[in-house]
Design a protein around this motif. Structure first.
Motif, PDB file in Angstrom:
ATOM      1  N   ALA A  53       0.833  -1.203   0.000  1.00  0.00           N
ATOM      2  CA  ALA A  53       0.000   0.000   0.000  1.00  0.00           C
ATOM      3  C   ALA A  53       0.871   1.259   0.000  1.00  0.00           C
ATOM      4  O   ALA A  53       0.540   2.250  -0.642  1.00  0.00           O
ATOM      5  N   ARG A  54       1.983   1.198   0.707  1.00  0.00           N
ATOM      6  CA  ARG A  54       2.893   2.349   0.760  1.00  0.00           C
ATOM      7  C   ARG A  54       3.585   2.563  -0.586  1.00  0.00           C
ATOM      8  O   ARG A  54       3.896   3.698  -0.952  1.00  0.00           O
ATOM      9  N   ALA A  55       3.819   1.498  -1.307  1.00  0.00           N
ATOM     10  CA  ALA A  55       4.335   1.524  -2.687  1.00  0.00           C
ATOM     11  C   ALA A  55       5.469   2.518  -2.902  1.00  0.00           C
ATOM     12  O   ALA A  55       5.412   3.346  -3.799  1.00  0.00           O
ATOM     13  N   GLY A  56       6.498   2.437  -2.090  1.00  0.00           N
ATOM     14  CA  GLY A  56       7.649   3.303  -2.293  1.00  0.00           C
ATOM     15  C   GLY A  56       7.563   4.651  -1.595  1.00  0.00           C
ATOM     16  O   GLY A  56       8.517   5.418  -1.623  1.00  0.00           O
ATOM     17  N   GLY A  57       6.430   4.954  -0.985  1.00  0.00           N
ATOM     18  CA  GLY A  57       6.310   6.201  -0.235  1.00  0.00           C
ATOM     19  C   GLY A  57       7.126   6.134   1.047  1.00  0.00           C
ATOM     20  O   GLY A  57       7.735   5.111   1.365  1.00  0.00           O
ATOM     21  N   GLU A  58       7.131   7.214   1.790  1.00  0.00           N
ATOM     22  CA  GLU A  58       7.923   7.264   3.024  1.00  0.00           C
ATOM     23  C   GLU A  58       7.150   6.880   4.277  1.00  0.00           C
ATOM     24  O   GLU A  58       7.734   6.429   5.251  1.00  0.00           O
ATOM     25  N   LEU A  59       5.839   7.106   4.277  1.00  0.00           N
ATOM     26  CA  LEU A  59       5.042   6.843   5.477  1.00  0.00           C
ATOM     27  C   LEU A  59       3.932   5.844   5.184  1.00  0.00           C
ATOM     28  O   LEU A  59       3.365   5.858   4.096  1.00  0.00           O
ATOM     29  N   PRO A  60       3.631   5.018   6.163  1.00  0.00           N
ATOM     30  CA  PRO A  60       4.270   4.939   7.463  1.00  0.00           C
ATOM     31  C   PRO A  60       5.607   4.206   7.403  1.00  0.00           C
ATOM     32  O   PRO A  60       5.837   3.378   6.524  1.00  0.00           O
ATOM     33  N   ARG A  61       6.450   4.532   8.381  1.00  0.00           N
ATOM     34  CA  ARG A  61       7.674   3.767   8.586  1.00  0.00           C
ATOM     35  C   ARG A  61       7.209   2.402   9.087  1.00  0.00           C
ATOM     36  O   ARG A  61       6.362   2.320   9.987  1.00  0.00           O
ATOM     37  N   ILE A  62       7.746   1.336   8.527  1.00  0.00           N
ATOM     38  CA  ILE A  62       7.274  -0.013   8.837  1.00  0.00           C
ATOM     39  C   ILE A  62       8.388  -0.798   9.520  1.00  0.00           C
ATOM     40  O   ILE A  62       9.522  -0.829   9.033  1.00  0.00           O
ATOM     41  N   GLY A  63       8.055  -1.418  10.643  1.00  0.00           N
ATOM     42  CA  GLY A  63       9.048  -2.190  11.359  1.00  0.00           C
ATOM     43  C   GLY A  63       8.469  -3.436  11.989  1.00  0.00           C
ATOM     44  O   GLY A  63       7.251  -3.633  12.041  1.00  0.00           O
ATOM     45  N   VAL A  64       9.368  -4.285  12.456  1.00  0.00           N
ATOM     46  CA  VAL A  64       8.985  -5.491  13.187  1.00  0.00           C
ATOM     47  C   VAL A  64       9.697  -5.480  14.533  1.00  0.00           C
ATOM     48  O   VAL A  64      10.779  -4.905  14.667  1.00  0.00           O
ATOM     49  N   THR A  65       9.065  -6.104  15.510  1.00  0.00           N
ATOM     50  CA  THR A  65       9.663  -6.148  16.841  1.00  0.00           C
ATOM     51  C   THR A  65       9.697  -7.569  17.375  1.00  0.00           C
ATOM     52  O   THR A  65       8.845  -8.402  17.056  1.00  0.00           O
ATOM     53  N   MET A  66      10.704  -7.795  18.175  1.00  0.00           N
ATOM     54  CA  MET A  66      10.835  -9.050  18.912  1.00  0.00           C
ATOM     55  C   MET A  66      11.140  -8.675  20.355  1.00  0.00           C
ATOM     56  O   MET A  66      12.078  -7.929  20.613  1.00  0.00           O
ATOM     57  N   VAL A  67      10.324  -9.163  21.279  1.00  0.00           N
ATOM     58  CA  VAL A  67      10.637  -9.028  22.694  1.00  0.00           C
ATOM     59  C   VAL A  67      11.402 -10.287  23.063  1.00  0.00           C
ATOM     60  O   VAL A  67      10.835 -11.378  23.149  1.00  0.00           O
ATOM     61  N   LYS A  68      12.701 -10.116  23.249  1.00  0.00           N
ATOM     62  CA  LYS A  68      13.588 -11.253  23.501  1.00  0.00           C
ATOM     63  C   LYS A  68      13.356 -11.813  24.896  1.00  0.00           C
ATOM     64  O   LYS A  68      13.306 -11.079  25.875  1.00  0.00           O
ATOM     65  N   GLN A  69      13.193 -13.120  24.945  1.00  0.00           N
ATOM     66  CA  GLN A  69      12.959 -13.831  26.192  1.00  0.00           C
ATOM     67  C   GLN A  69      13.453 -15.260  26.022  1.00  0.00           C
ATOM     68  O   GLN A  69      13.873 -15.640  24.931  1.00  0.00           O
ATOM     69  N   ASP A  70      13.423 -16.018  27.080  1.00  0.00           N
ATOM     70  CA  ASP A  70      13.973 -17.378  27.024  1.00  0.00           C
ATOM     71  C   ASP A  70      13.394 -18.204  25.880  1.00  0.00           C
ATOM     72  O   ASP A  70      14.104 -18.978  25.245  1.00  0.00           O
ATOM     73  N   ARG A  71      12.099 -18.034  25.574  1.00  0.00           N
ATOM     74  CA  ARG A  71      11.449 -18.884  24.581  1.00  0.00           C
ATOM     75  C   ARG A  71      11.766 -18.529  23.133  1.00  0.00           C
ATOM     76  O   ARG A  71      11.470 -19.307  22.234  1.00  0.00           O
ATOM     77  N   ASN A  72      12.346 -17.333  22.891  1.00  0.00           N
ATOM     78  CA  ASN A  72      12.618 -16.978  21.497  1.00  0.00           C
ATOM     79  C   ASN A  72      14.031 -16.469  21.242  1.00  0.00           C
ATOM     80  O   ASN A  72      14.393 -16.195  20.102  1.00  0.00           O
ATOM     81  N   GLN A  73      14.842 -16.333  22.276  1.00  0.00           N
ATOM     82  CA  GLN A  73      16.170 -15.748  22.072  1.00  0.00           C
ATOM     83  C   GLN A  73      17.028 -16.555  21.088  1.00  0.00           C
ATOM     84  O   GLN A  73      17.891 -15.997  20.413  1.00  0.00           O
ATOM     85  N   HIS A  74      16.759 -17.844  20.945  1.00  0.00           N
ATOM     86  CA  HIS A  74      17.506 -18.656  19.986  1.00  0.00           C
ATOM     87  C   HIS A  74      17.219 -18.259  18.536  1.00  0.00           C
ATOM     88  O   HIS A  74      17.945 -18.643  17.624  1.00  0.00           O
ATOM     89  N   GLU A  75      16.172 -17.475  18.303  1.00  0.00           N
ATOM     90  CA  GLU A  75      15.802 -17.053  16.952  1.00  0.00           C
ATOM     91  C   GLU A  75      16.203 -15.608  16.644  1.00  0.00           C
ATOM     92  O   GLU A  75      15.886 -15.101  15.575  1.00  0.00           O
ATOM     93  N   GLU A  76      16.881 -14.940  17.568  1.00  0.00           N
ATOM     94  CA  GLU A  76      17.203 -13.523  17.370  1.00  0.00           C
ATOM     95  C   GLU A  76      17.970 -13.272  16.065  1.00  0.00           C
ATOM     96  O   GLU A  76      17.591 -12.398  15.280  1.00  0.00           O
ATOM     97  N   ASP A  77      19.038 -14.000  15.832  1.00  0.00           N
ATOM     98  CA  ASP A  77      19.831 -13.783  14.620  1.00  0.00           C
ATOM     99  C   ASP A  77      19.018 -14.055  13.357  1.00  0.00           C
ATOM    100  O   ASP A  77      19.098 -13.297  12.380  1.00  0.00           O
ATOM    101  N   ALA A  78      18.219 -15.106  13.373  1.00  0.00           N
ATOM    102  CA  ALA A  78      17.384 -15.428  12.213  1.00  0.00           C
ATOM    103  C   ALA A  78      16.318 -14.360  11.991  1.00  0.00           C
ATOM    104  O   ALA A  78      15.982 -14.022  10.852  1.00  0.00           O
TER     105      ALA A  78
END
Length: 194
Positions: free
Chosen positions: A141-166
């Motif tokens: 939908a943004r199709a090369g525009g600037e907004l919105p800035r799009i990101g992903v988040t990971m809250v690192k914890q014991d159950r997912n820290q093994h996937e941080e690098d991936a």
């Protein structure tokens, strides 16, 4: 920065959530509700001079706010910066286009993992493909525009820290920002197994 809980509603019961992950109904009942439109506008008018960055949710999923579009327009017409953190499960094409058209400043997806199994442990669901589809839908939908800035988040914890690098490898260069945070439990950041 201002956090306004326009509506405390959520479509997930993440075990790590202090409200919706609780087995104590009192925790949910003590914060559950919807901020009426008139009161919401009054609050926004009181802080308009500060032009804060506003996050329209604290303990819920922002895409579940009743009259979501009207609340976002209330923010943007007052010249406020809007940052949305979402699980992305209900982000359809029309909502993606609305977020782009109204120039919402940022949308971050709480993704937490790169596998269905780990997502199930962290969020209680295994719909990683649905969340990823929402991310790519917003990018299209943004199709090369600037907004919105799009990101992903990971809250690192014991159950997912093994996937941080991936996780970083999967999303770096695809979205605008990859954010890794530490889980905050019982008033502190717990020691993690490394």
């Amino acid at each position: 920065r201002m956090l306004i809980d326009f509506a405390t509603k959520c479509n997930l019961r993440c075990p790590m959530c202090p409200v919706w992950g609780s087995e104590d109904d009192d925790a949910i009942d003590s914060v559950k509700g919807v901020l009426g439109a008139d009161n919401a506008r009054r609050i926004l008018d009181e802080m308009i001079a500060a032009k804060p960055l506003v996050q329209p949710s604290m303990y819920g999923e922002p895409l579940m706010i009743p009259e979501f579009r009207e609340r976002i327009l209330d923010l943007k017409t007052r010249g406020m910066t809007v940052a949305i953190n979402t699980n992305g499960l209900t982000l359809d094409k029309a909502t993606a286009e609305f977020l782009v058209d109204t120039k919402v400043d940022s949308v971050f997806f709480s993704l937490e993992s790169v596998t269905r199994e780990t997502l199930k442990q962290i969020r209680g669901i295994d719909k990683i493909e649905t969340i990823e589809a929402g991310i790519f839908r917003l990018m299209a939908a943004r199709a090369g525009g600037e907004l919105p800035r799009i990101g992903v988040t990971m809250v690192k914890q014991d159950r997912n820290q093994h996937e941080e690098d991936a996780f970083v490898a999967r999303w770096a260069g695809v979205v605008d920002c990859v954010r890794i945070g530490l889980i905050f439990e019982n008033g502190t950041y717990p020691d993690m197994v490394v």
